[in-house]
Design a protein around this motif. Sequence first.
Motif, PDB file in Angstrom:
ATOM      1  N   ASP A   9       0.944  -1.335   0.413  1.00 25.80           N
ATOM      2  CA  ASP A   9      -0.691   0.344  -0.102  1.00 25.80           C
ATOM      3  C   ASP A   9       0.735   1.022   0.190  1.00 25.80           C
ATOM      4  N   PHE A  10       1.992   1.396   0.921  1.00 29.01           N
ATOM      5  CA  PHE A  10       3.319   2.487   0.643  1.00 29.01           C
ATOM      6  C   PHE A  10       3.781   2.669  -0.485  1.00 29.01           C
ATOM      7  N   ASN A  12       2.846   1.483  -3.204  1.00 28.63           N
ATOM      8  CA  ASN A  12       1.717   2.323  -4.258  1.00 28.63           C
ATOM      9  C   ASN A  12       1.532   4.209  -3.887  1.00 28.63           C
ATOM     10  N   SER A  13       1.833   4.670  -2.548  1.00 27.93           N
ATOM     11  CA  SER A  13       1.770   6.474  -2.974  1.00 27.93           C
ATOM     12  C   SER A  13       2.672   6.663  -3.132  1.00 27.93           C
ATOM     13  N   LYS A  15       4.014   7.455  -5.751  1.00 24.54           N
ATOM     14  CA  LYS A  15       4.009   8.078  -7.164  1.00 24.54           C
ATOM     15  C   LYS A  15       3.540   8.966  -7.375  1.00 24.54           C
ATOM     16  N   GLU A  16       2.198   9.384  -6.995  1.00 24.37           N
ATOM     17  CA  GLU A  16       1.656  10.144  -5.763  1.00 24.37           C
ATOM     18  C   GLU A  16       2.114  11.714  -5.241  1.00 24.37           C
ATOM     19  N   TYR A  17       3.116  10.686  -4.807  1.00 27.05           N
ATOM     20  CA  TYR A  17       4.480  12.392  -3.518  1.00 27.05           C
ATOM     21  C   TYR A  17       5.596  12.006  -4.893  1.00 27.05           C
ATOM     22  N   ARG A  47       9.463   2.040  -5.032  1.00 26.44           N
ATOM     23  CA  ARG A  47       8.022   1.288  -6.057  1.00 26.44           C
ATOM     24  C   ARG A  47       7.986  -0.126  -6.208  1.00 26.44           C
ATOM     25  N   LEU A 119       3.825  11.418   5.536  1.00 28.15           N
ATOM     26  CA  LEU A 119       3.069  10.715   4.453  1.00 28.15           C
ATOM     27  C   LEU A 119       2.728   8.980   5.430  1.00 28.15           C
ATOM     28  N   HIS A 122      -0.304   9.896   7.292  1.00 30.22           N
ATOM     29  CA  HIS A 122      -1.603   9.380   6.721  1.00 30.22           C
ATOM     30  C   HIS A 122      -2.353   8.170   6.382  1.00 30.22           C
ATOM     31  N   LEU A 123      -1.700   7.112   5.883  1.00 29.47           N
ATOM     32  CA  LEU A 123      -1.709   5.465   5.745  1.00 29.47           C
ATOM     33  C   LEU A 123      -2.066   4.870   7.146  1.00 29.47           C
TER      34      LEU A 123
END
Length: 344
Positions: A9-10, A12-13, A15-17, A47, A119, A122-123
Amino acid sequence: MPLPANIRDFQNSLKEYGLDGYIVTHQSDLNYLTDFPQEGFALLVGRRKVWAMLPMLLKDHFQKSVPGCEILAAVSLLPALSKITQKHNLRRVGFDSEKELYARGKSLKDAGCVETPSLLAHLRAVKSRRDLERVEKACAMTAAAFRLLKPNIKPGRSEISVARELESLMTQLGGEGVAFETIVASGPNGALPHHRSSEKIIGKDQAIVIDFGCVYKLYRSDMTRTVFTGKPNGPYARIYGLVEKSQRAGMLKVRPGVAAGDVDEASRRVIARAGYGKYFIHSTGHGVGIDIHEPPRVAPKSREKLRPGMVVTVEPGIYLPGRFGVRIEDTLAVTSKGSRILTQ
């Protein structure tokens, strides 16, 4: 074997950042990602790949417990980081500057790493089904322990003896440790929200604030009850009823889409309108998980929106200096349609 779900899950996040990787050194974050309870290691999460830097004595244990990571044993973080980032073309690597030790944080920054705090917070605020089940289990054991303890809270006992019995009961029921230092605060001590349980003898007709929790598979519970030794007198009964009403108002606000600060405001308004606002001296609640205090903050002006899977406390209190205090706290899970009390 696949990486643990929380690591995926981390990843996957990232790229967003706009990150190619992230350095994780804070113990609670490492626990969250790996479910590995030992200390003394660090992760570089890319990633597609994850590197674990750890002492040789943890290598075999870690390999069996956390599949899918490339292990670098007996290496120092910064030299290993330099080699990995160059070899795998990780150009933008972040780290949590709010949790990092100053000297190491400065070294990471000097090495070109990017300060990107919160970061993982938030998760971690939204629990997976597995993690929520662990919080539920810890809360259930905590509530059950208090039910067993309550008949034994009597005048003549010391605060510390009550605390130790409660901790023993939580352990007997399956708890793996205390979530924080158990608070048993009798009489005037109850007006001190973070009183340390002492050898003070509990007297007759006294209010006793008991704040406690346990750990189950790294996740924590949090619960407070206030009891009275004897027949509740007028002032105590009035204050207790007011705090109980305040807590109900706050808990009714706990649902998806509501700002955490609105939960605080709902509880605080009840107490303020009754003229006791200045005696409610802390925020209404907080998130709970691997740490006892996590986002979201259920506090004035907190605009973070509640989401399904979050776990929060609602714990209003009134503290009358030199007399007594009353606090009532429950831990709730935010659901798709509202909330569910876990500590009952």
